[in-house]
Write an enzyme that holds these catalytic residues in place. Structure first.
Site, short mmCIF file in Angstrom:
data_model
loop_
_atom_site.label_atom_id
_atom_site.label_comp_id
_atom_site.label_asym_id
_atom_site.label_seq_id
_atom_site.Cartn_x
_atom_site.Cartn_y
_atom_site.Cartn_z
N GLU A 80 3.03 -7.33 -3.82
CA GLU A 80 4.01 -6.91 -2.82
C GLU A 80 3.75 -7.62 -1.51
OE1 GLU A 80 2.17 -5.10 0.00
OE2 GLU A 80 3.34 -3.29 -0.42
N CYS A 112 2.68 -1.22 -6.56
CA CYS A 112 1.32 -1.46 -7.06
C CYS A 112 1.25 -1.83 -8.53
CB CYS A 112 0.46 -0.23 -6.79
SG CYS A 112 0.26 0.13 -5.04
N HIS A 234 -4.33 3.58 -11.96
CA HIS A 234 -4.12 3.05 -10.62
C HIS A 234 -4.93 3.87 -9.61
CE1 HIS A 234 -2.50 1.47 -7.05
NE2 HIS A 234 -1.80 2.54 -6.73
#
Lengths: 349, 130
Positions: A80, A112, A234
């Site tokens: 990103e 993400c 994550h």
């Protein structure tokens, strides 16, 4: 059979401790340390960005793969924080590793989880027989607005994976993706910093998607949490992955080897992929490893890998992730950090 | 306005350290040349330079060209790569007090400079402690 034939990690040398950030904003550092389980985070040097870290991680992946880069038929960079708004990161990467010109390249963006998206595409092209090897990188120099809770965790790092049919070190056993439209975190065009929905980023976003993908892949592969050696989720902070692991039926011992966030921060597209490289570094042949990414917006990609004998031959061919994390590091104060991250506006010359 | 053409022409050297080695006498030219200064041969093969070496000289730049103002002070050194080629470049991620001749370094891919806020970004090699 399709799987990973090489992997590599890159983490910049600079770090900032959360005390430094809390001190500047008058925040209670203990509540951040305990609330987020984060002690420090990586900071990119002023001459580092998503592209430079992607190149270094990819070179390490190529070393472990032991292949000619000209045989790489696809290069995907998920991030990103692509340095250009228009102009691919992937072309610089492909050129730097020597994969040009017979190569398909694309930049991906999905908060993400852009790293695991690239992994899914590279794997699928190899599986379809379109390419011999495919390279996927998750890399970010993520930004948090000054004083925002995000500033305590947004970090920099990259992880690279090469997929192929031969020389496999981790076979892909199963994949699963889980996606809905959930506006928990976003950045509009021309905005410098992202915005987020505060607590809305938790239950309806992170937890719902990771649990959905985690349960989905285990049902598809007909396995239970106890069959899995290591699991990586994550890692936006230290608490979320431990909590989501517990909800899915995993123990701390399965989660902690791939949990880097406490001393690394959240490397966004590099986050769960870097955790995966840390578990590859210690994995044994036959181990099952599960990774479930999460990207705001929102979605999760899950991959189940089975390690092969080849992991023992290649793990020492490039720097290991935990050694890189613990290796020589340089601490900076908030002022230096603000300068490095261009948070200070200079007068036009 | 600067044109991207010059940067683009140098990509094989900036990104991949591609050099020319004389097929007759073995002289390594970086960047590549058309004619060997040693034996006048025109027969070169493309090779990749070594990615590690040692610092043989360095200096600290405190008054830099305008594109590098934000980076000052920074170290620039001459490094003898393991294949014998001497290469000049910035030495980064290294506190000045740890800089010395003989220091082992390796190549890393870094951002060299930016053409202002809107121009292209120049990438290339720098040295970091090995």
């Amino acid at each position: 059979m399709v799987g990973i034939v090489g992997y590599g990690a890159y983490i910049p040398r600079y770090r900032i401790k959360v005390d430094q950030i809390a001190g500047v904003w008058g925040a209670d550092v203990q509540s951040y340390r305990k609330g987020l389980l984060v002690e420090e985070k990586s900071v990119p040097a002023p001459d580092q960005d998503t592209i430079t870290m992607a190149v270094e991680a990819s070179k390490r992946a190529i070393k472990r793969a032991g292949i000619d880069p000209r045989e790489i038929g696809a290069v995907y960079v998920g991030s990103e924080s692509h340095p250009y708004a228009v102009k691919p990161s992937g072309t610089v990467l492909a050129e730097a590793i020597g994969a040009c010109p017979e190569v398909h390249t694309a930049d991906l963006e999905f908060a993400c989880k852009a790293g695991t998206e690239g992994m899914y595409l590279a794997m699928s092209l190899v599986k379809a027989g379109e390419i011999k090897y495919g390279l996927a990188v998750g890399a970010d120099t993520s930004q948090g607005a000054p004083g925002d809770p995000l500033e305590y965790t947004t970090a920099a790092g990259a992880a690279a994976f090469i997929f192929g049919h031969d020389k496999i070190l981790a076979e892909v056993v199963e994949t699963y993706s889980y996606t809905t439209d959930t506006p928990d975190f976003w950045r509009r065009e021309y905005q410098y910093y992202p915005r987020h929905g505060g607590r809305f980023t938790g239950d309806p976003a992170y937890f719902k998607h990771i649990i959905g993908a985690g349960r989905g892949i285990m049902a598809k592969a007909a396995i239970k949490p106890e069959d899995i050696k290591y699991v990586i989720f994550h890692q936006p902070n230290g608490k979320f992955p431990l909590r989501v692991g517990e909800l899915l039926g995993f123990k701390k011992e399965q989660i902690e080897p791939g949990l880097l966030v406490t001393y690394l921060g959240n490397t966004y597209s590099g986050s769960s992929p870097l955790g995966l490289t840390a578990t590859f570094d210690i994995a044994k042949p036959g181990d099952l490893i599960l990774i479930v990414s999460f990207g705001s917006g929102a979605g999760s990609d899950a991959f189940l890998f089975r390690m092969t004998e080849r992991i023992e031959e290649v793990k020492d061919l490039a720097p290991k992730t935990r050694e890189t994390l613990e290796g020589p590091k340089v601490y900076v104060d908030y002022g230096t950090y603000a300068k490095f991250r261009k948070k200070i506006r200079k007068a036009n010359e | 306005m600067p044109t991207p053409a010059r940067y683009w022409r140098e990509i094989p050297q900036r990104y991949r350290l591609e050099a020319g080695r004389c097929r007759r006498c073995g002289f390594i030219a970086f960047p590549p040349r058309l004619i060997c200064p040693g034996c006048r041969s025109r027969e070169f093969e493309i090779i990749k330079l070594a990615e590690e070496g040692r610092v043989i000289s360095y200096t600290i730049i405190r008054v830099p060209p305008h594109q590098f103002v934000d980076q000052a002070p920074y170290a620039v050194g001459i490094v003898e790569l393991d294949d014998g080629v001497k290469l000049m470049g910035q030495i980064v991620d290294c506190p000045f007090e740890e800089l010395r001749t003989g220091l082992r370094v390796r190549i890393e891919f870094r951002k060299i400079m930016e053409e202002g806020e809107a121009g292209i970004i120049y990438y290339g090699y720098k040295f970091v402690p090995a």
